[in-house]
Design an enzyme around this catalytic site. Structure first.
Site, short mmCIF file in Angstrom:
data_model
loop_
_atom_site.label_atom_id
_atom_site.label_comp_id
_atom_site.label_asym_id
_atom_site.label_seq_id
_atom_site.Cartn_x
_atom_site.Cartn_y
_atom_site.Cartn_z
N HIS A 65 1.05 -1.33 0.02
CA HIS A 65 0.08 -0.04 -0.02
C HIS A 65 0.85 1.25 0.12
CE1 HIS A 65 0.69 -0.52 4.24
NE2 HIS A 65 0.27 0.50 4.50
N HIS B 191 1.29 3.89 2.09
CA HIS B 191 1.99 4.71 3.07
C HIS B 191 3.41 4.65 2.94
CE1 HIS B 191 -1.85 4.22 5.52
NE2 HIS B 191 -1.89 4.98 4.88
N ASP C 140 5.84 4.58 5.13
CA ASP C 140 6.55 3.65 5.89
C ASP C 140 6.65 2.10 5.18
OD1 ASP C 140 4.17 3.35 6.62
OD2 ASP C 140 4.58 2.18 8.43
N HIS C 141 6.15 2.15 3.88
CA HIS C 141 5.89 0.84 3.09
C HIS C 141 6.65 1.16 1.79
CE1 HIS C 141 3.53 -1.44 6.26
NE2 HIS C 141 3.16 -0.03 6.62
N HIS D 298 -7.63 -0.81 5.35
CA HIS D 298 -6.75 0.13 6.02
C HIS D 298 -6.26 1.16 5.02
CE1 HIS D 298 -2.86 1.27 8.04
NE2 HIS D 298 -2.16 1.20 6.91
N ASP E 272 -0.53 -3.70 6.12
CA ASP E 272 -1.07 -3.45 7.29
C ASP E 272 -2.52 -3.74 7.45
OD1 ASP E 272 1.38 -2.17 7.94
OD2 ASP E 272 0.80 -0.04 7.66
N HIS F 192 4.47 -4.92 10.20
CA HIS F 192 4.90 -4.34 11.61
C HIS F 192 5.05 -5.34 12.55
CE1 HIS F 192 4.40 0.08 10.59
NE2 HIS F 192 3.49 -0.27 9.86
#
Ligand code: ZN
Ligand code: FE
Length: 255
Positions: free
Chosen positions: A53, A55, A57-58, A111, A132, A170
């Site tokens: 996805h 975001h 942090d990915h 998400h 996530d 995570h």
């Protein structure tokens, strides 16, 4: 095929999927440096980035890792423009490859609206990368979708074979289990899971890689029919699955 978790940022995981040919895909390139180091350590050559996805942090390492190489960067069709360096737009039913390994894409909105799971069946081994959406013993927050979408997405993943191992975005398992025990204190599987995770984390090993059978026994978001969870949270016995799921998610948000 080998799966190598790569710790990134404070609690993210990128994963190398290394085929027998020495070619590798990275699932969720959170940042470039740790992924590069892992590729070097493993003697693998990066040919693909599979993003679950949009975001940051990915996908924070997508641009750097894809620069100057013929790297296929995969994300959902609706994430065009939101995933850096994306070269390929996929949806449910599409397949992506690295060397001799093939992954099936499964759209799992909730998400985010463009969330994708990558499911691999290689010989006797089955793995799914869930970003996530499905966490070990938990699930992601609903940022863009609805509880109905998120519930359906989790059920779609949980419908894969029970021995499929779950690799999520995570290291949240210990925290997730605290909530799981809070809502379902007499579930004995949770006591075993807490001991397992404590031992792994004490050795600084990832807690991810549970099977879907374990998730169905431990994960409150896959146990919306549990009488004990419903009693703890005041969810009516006859409430439908989505209503119960939404109440469990709301309780976790406030936990
Ligand atoms: Zn996210
Ligand atoms: Fe994340």
């Amino acid at each position: 095929m080998r799966i190598v978790p790569v710790p990134c940022l404070s609690d993210n995981y990128a994963y190398l999927v290394i085929s027998g040919t020495g070619e590798a895909a990275v699932v969720d390139a959170s940042e470039a440096a740790p992924v590069r180091d892992a590729l070097r350590r493993e003697g693998a050559r990066l040919t693909a980035i599979w993003s679950t996805h949009h975001h940051l942090d990915h996908v924070g390492g997508n641009g750097e890792l894809a620069a100057g190489g013929a790297i296929e960067v995969v994300a959902h069709v609706s994430d065009r423009g939101r995933v850096p360096a994306q070269t390929r737009a996929v949806d449910t039913g599409d397949t992506v490859r690295v060397g001799d390994v093939e992954a099936k894409c499964i759209h799992i909105p909730g998400h985010t609206l463009g969330a994708v799971a990558y499911y691999i069946q290689a010989g006797a081994e089955r793995v799914v990368f869930t970003g996530d959406t499905l966490f070990c013993a938990g699930c992601g927050r609903i940022f863009e979708g609805t509880p109905a979408q998120m519930h359906a997405s989790l059920e779609r993943v949980a419908a894969l074979p029970g021995d499929t191992r779950v690799f999520c975005g995570h290291e949240y398992t210990a925290n997730n289990l605290r909530f799981a025990v809070h809502v379902e204190p007499s579930n004995a599987a949770l006591v075993r899971a807490q001991a397992r995770v404590a031992a792994l984390r004490a050795r600084a090993e990832p807690s991810v890689g549970t099977t879907l059978d374990e998730e169905r026994a431990e994960n409150p978001f896959l146990r919306v029919g549990s009488a004990e969870i419903r009693a703890t949270l005041g969810i009516a016995k006859d409430a439908d699955a989505v209503t119960a799921f939404a109440a469990i998610r709301a309780a976790k948000d406030a936990f």
